[in-house]
Design an enzyme around this catalytic site. Structure first.
Site: not given
Ligand code: SAH
Ligand code: SF4
Length: 342
Positions: A114, A213, A107, A74, A331, A100, A111
């Site tokens: 995510c 963070l 990944c 994306e 994301c 973006c 997380c």
């Molecule tokens: N991997 C990197 C960049 C991609 S993720 C990182 O983690 O910073 C980009 C952003 O999307 C991150 O700040 C993450 O916290 C956010 N994100 C992921 N899942 C999300 C969700 N379900 N709702 C809101 N933000 C989300």
């Molecule tokens: Fe990977 Fe999603 Fe965590 Fe960013 S927020 S590091 S894309 S798993």
């Protein structure tokens, strides 16, 4: 490109690629046929095709892009500011946009909040695929080469886990004859691989960093971001302190707010302590729920109270306005929705 002689040809090719956004070498009118054929044998001008596009009422457009091996990822076109007209209707300020981009398919960080993490890791994007996202979105939105644009590496994947291709893409974006997007206009968002933050800093590319963070204590952060075990909060804070930043700028800390997890004032208090001594700004993000997640979106009242507390105690703090909230904005959410349909 450095092998191509004479050097003015390089400038011409850059012009076709990054000013005219051509789709093939054939379209490069002033380039000799033999060179075009040679280039076409070695390189691909347009490695991405648009599979799906979702446009939100606020001007955000989310793209699902397919690469040559059929894999998808994306990229998002974000309208940051509307154009401004004066009383007579004359344009005084163009609209401002940010793109973006993704750096990986899937990944490895995993997380728990995510959606990108759910499908595991497939592969790194090449520098060409990272750059092509910007070219494709500029082309699709008829965004002229001389209009300024910002890039955030906040799409799918962990940019610092693909550091060499990321660095290559950053340099290509910066090329003056090309897209000419300076380091100051590029922000790398990371989940906090502290050793790689140091490596990126040592490359001195002039980019900004944003740290995801999300938590103020290691127990919760490890629950949300399992690799926090290897790169804990204090190692990240130390790496940020070593990172070369423009003295007029601030390091952005992203804080995903999840109901009953990290949305209380005690967390806000700890956050202030943690960031003391760093020129920081905090961006609060509403958790964006999706089917199957066990986390919830925080209430607006709690979000505002959290922000107010930080501001009252001297921290710059914004709430990310949920751009594209009606179009599967977070994301990985568009890819997930489309999977199986292509
Ligand atoms: N991997 C990197 C960049 C991609 S993720 C990182 O983690 O910073 C980009 C952003 O999307 C991150 O700040 C993450 O916290 C956010 N994100 C992921 N899942 C999300 C969700 N379900 N709702 C809101 N933000 C989300
Ligand atoms: Fe990977 Fe999603 Fe965590 Fe960013 S927020 S590091 S894309 S798993």
């Amino acid at each position: 490109m450095s092998q191509i002689k004479p050097s003015f040809r390089v400038k011409q090719i850059y012009g076709w690629l990054y000013h005219h956004y051509v789709l093939s070498f054939d379209e490069m009118k002033n380039i000799p046929k033999a060179l075009k054929e040679e280039l076409a044998e070695k390189f691909v001008v347009n490695p991405l095709s648009i599979v799906n596009k979702e446009e939100s009422s606020d001007g955000t457009i989310k793209y699902l892009l397919q690469m040559q091996d059929g894999k998808t990822m994306e990229a998002v076109w974000l309208k940051m500011k509307d154009k401004q007209l004066d009383a007579s209707g004359k344009l005084v300020q163009e609209a401002k946009y940010t793109i973006c981009v993704s750096t990986q398919v899937g990944c490895k960080v995993g997380c728990t909040f995510c959606l990108t993490a759910k499908g595991g890791f497939t592969r790194d994007l090449t520098a060409g695929e990272i750059v092509a996202q910007v070219v494709t979105l500029k082309r699709d939105n008829d965004h002229k080469h001389n209009r300024k644009i910002n890039i955030v590496y906040m799409g799918m994947g962990e940019p610092l886990d693909n550091l060499s291709n990321l660095a290559k893409a950053i340099e290509i974006f910066k090329e003056e004859e090309g897209l000419c997007i300076g380091g100051k206009r590029q922000t790398v968002s990371t989940s906090g691989l502290s050793n790689k933050i140091d490596q990126l800093g040592a490359m001195d590319l002039g980019v900004h960093i944003a740290i995801s963070l999300h938590a103020v204590d290691d127990k919760l952060r490890t629950e949300l971001i399992p690799m926090n075990k290897a790169h804990n909060i204090s190692s990240i804070i130390e790496a940020v302190k070593r990172f070369p930043i423009d003295t007029r700028k601030r390091v952005m800390f992203e804080y995903l707010v999840i109901k009953n997890k990290n949305d209380d004032i005690a967390s806000a208090k700890k956050l202030i302590k943690l960031l003391s001594g760093i020129k920081a700004k905090v961006n609060l993000i509403y958790f964006n729920p999706y089917p199957g997640t066990h986390y919830d979106r925080p209430s607006k009242e709690d979000m505002l109270a959290f922000q107010e507390y930080l501001i009252k105690h001297g921290l710059l703090c914004t709430i990310r306005d949920s751009k594209g909230i009606d179009i599967s904005a977070a994301c990985g959410q568009l890819k997930e929705k489309m999977e199986g349909e292509i």
